[in-house]
Design a protein around this motif. Sequence first.
Motif, PDB file in Angstrom:
ATOM      1  N   ARG A   1      17.745  79.165   8.596  1.00 50.97           N
ATOM      2  CA  ARG A   1      16.496  79.532   7.935  1.00 50.97           C
ATOM      3  C   ARG A   1      15.973  78.353   7.105  1.00 50.97           C
ATOM      4  N   ALA A   2      16.850  77.752   6.290  1.00 51.48           N
ATOM      5  CA  ALA A   2      16.430  76.650   5.426  1.00 51.48           C
ATOM      6  C   ALA A   2      16.068  75.411   6.249  1.00 51.48           C
ATOM      7  N   TYR A   3      16.859  75.135   7.289  1.00 54.90           N
ATOM      8  CA  TYR A   3      16.596  73.962   8.132  1.00 54.90           C
ATOM      9  C   TYR A   3      15.241  74.101   8.829  1.00 54.90           C
ATOM     10  N   SER A   4      14.971  75.275   9.384  1.00 55.36           N
ATOM     11  CA  SER A   4      13.687  75.496  10.062  1.00 55.36           C
ATOM     12  C   SER A   4      12.532  75.350   9.085  1.00 55.36           C
ATOM     13  N   MET A   5      12.695  75.909   7.887  1.00 52.67           N
ATOM     14  CA  MET A   5      11.650  75.783   6.870  1.00 52.67           C
ATOM     15  C   MET A   5      11.422  74.312   6.514  1.00 52.67           C
ATOM     16  N   GLY A   6      12.516  73.551   6.374  1.00 48.56           N
ATOM     17  CA  GLY A   6      12.401  72.147   6.010  1.00 48.56           C
ATOM     18  C   GLY A   6      11.683  71.334   7.065  1.00 48.56           C
TER      19      GLY A   6
ATOM     20  N   ALA B   1      18.286  82.050  17.459  1.00 52.04           N
ATOM     21  CA  ALA B   1      17.559  81.121  16.594  1.00 52.04           C
ATOM     22  C   ALA B   1      18.092  79.701  16.747  1.00 52.04           C
ATOM     23  N   ARG B   2      19.411  79.562  16.899  1.00 50.59           N
ATOM     24  CA  ARG B   2      19.991  78.221  17.060  1.00 50.59           C
ATOM     25  C   ARG B   2      19.449  77.560  18.331  1.00 50.59           C
ATOM     26  N   ASN B   3      19.366  78.322  19.408  1.00 48.54           N
ATOM     27  CA  ASN B   3      18.818  77.789  20.659  1.00 48.54           C
ATOM     28  C   ASN B   3      17.343  77.413  20.501  1.00 48.54           C
TER      29      ASN B   3
ATOM     30  N   ALA C   1      11.036  83.041  12.482  1.00 48.73           N
ATOM     31  CA  ALA C   1      10.623  84.441  12.584  1.00 48.73           C
ATOM     32  C   ALA C   1      11.792  85.330  13.000  1.00 48.73           C
ATOM     33  N   ARG C   2      12.656  84.787  13.851  1.00 47.86           N
ATOM     34  CA  ARG C   2      13.777  85.570  14.372  1.00 47.86           C
ATOM     35  C   ARG C   2      14.783  85.931  13.282  1.00 47.86           C
TER      36      ARG C   2
ATOM     37  N   GLN D   1      11.568  75.069  18.888  1.00 53.29           N
ATOM     38  CA  GLN D   1      10.764  76.262  18.617  1.00 53.29           C
ATOM     39  C   GLN D   1      11.062  76.754  17.193  1.00 53.29           C
ATOM     40  N   LEU D   2      10.685  75.955  16.221  1.00 50.67           N
ATOM     41  CA  LEU D   2      11.063  76.223  14.837  1.00 50.67           C
ATOM     42  C   LEU D   2      10.395  77.472  14.271  1.00 50.67           C
ATOM     43  N   GLU D   3       9.118  77.674  14.602  1.00 53.27           N
ATOM     44  CA  GLU D   3       8.426  78.872  14.106  1.00 53.27           C
ATOM     45  C   GLU D   3       9.085  80.131  14.649  1.00 53.27           C
ATOM     46  N   ASP D   4       9.437  80.111  15.938  1.00 50.31           N
ATOM     47  CA  ASP D   4      10.087  81.273  16.555  1.00 50.31           C
ATOM     48  C   ASP D   4      11.463  81.511  15.948  1.00 50.31           C
ATOM     49  N   ALA D   5      12.187  80.430  15.695  1.00 50.81           N
ATOM     50  CA  ALA D   5      13.520  80.553  15.101  1.00 50.81           C
ATOM     51  C   ALA D   5      13.437  81.171  13.722  1.00 50.81           C
TER      52      ALA D   5
END
Length: 345
Positions: A117-122, A82-84, A96-97, A90-94
């Motif tokens: 998770r929170a960063y991707s959502m933001g 997810a970090r990669n 989901a992962r 690729q925020l949606e993929d991260a």
Amino acid sequence: MRNSRFTTQLWITPLALLGLVISVSPAVADSVRTESGLQNGTVTAVSKTSVKLSKSGTTVDIPVNEITEVSFDDEHFDVKAARNMVKNGQLEDALARIRNTEPSGREFVGHEVDFLRAYSMGKLALAGAEDKAKATSALLDFARKAPNSFHFFTVAELLGDLAVSTGDYAGAAKFYGTLTNAPWADFKMKAMVLEGRALLSQDKAAEALAKFEQVLSVQTSVSGTKRQKDLATVGKAAALAQTGKPDEGTTLVEKVIEEGDPKDAELYGRAYNTLGLCRVKQDQKKQALLAYLHTDILFYGDPETHAESLFNLSGLWRELNNPDEATAARNLLHDRYPGSSWANK
């Protein structure tokens, strides 16, 4: 027999050597990547301002403002993946992962799941692909769980960005102001740049101009300060355009484009959007269109900047009697950034 013994030795020798290599190979370690390279060891502690890394019996204190990435040996594989993905946009993929991944390992290692998770959502919420209230809640939950995380200032900045996107300028000022507590000049300058942008969003160009001038007056050569000065120059150019001085704004932003780092998609996206604004104020619509197209085609990595360019392209194409291109830009804006402030104008 002699040939058989010789053949057996040929098979045994590589296996023995392989075992020897395995036995002496060092274990995979935690890693901290900085602007100057990669360091491996064991992370023993983290704080808002540093990561302590033990290597070869010595502990080094690595400042957060120099860190570009931290990876842990004992974190779940999904977290590494997810970090990669986040790094590659690729925020949606991260999300989901790791949406259902449970925290594990050392306490600060477990916090990585909640942060990513929170960063991707933001970030997705800023683009209109996630609920802003839920993203804000997730970021605040992370801040409460990990008040001494080395992600502290990143979370504060993102919370400020979300507040601006919902019109909560008082909340944005509070979150951005947190960055002024950092011990580094570039973070303090970043806080002023962000506050200046928030003022521009409120059509308070004169107050924004004062913030950007404050950044540009800082006398230091600390790493990261040049970028903040470039961003402040772009902000100043936008403020000048809004206060009836687009010619001065054009001169400033063109210099940033000429001398900056084109690898910095956010800086160049903001610079070309500001150049587009200056050209509009100069009643040079074709040149404005070309400026916004630079962001759309070359520097689209930052969702907010890309959405801004698409909004302006739609209007300019219409004014230049190209309704098909206007519709295409508008559709892309609504498809890719449906909940962004630009899509709702």
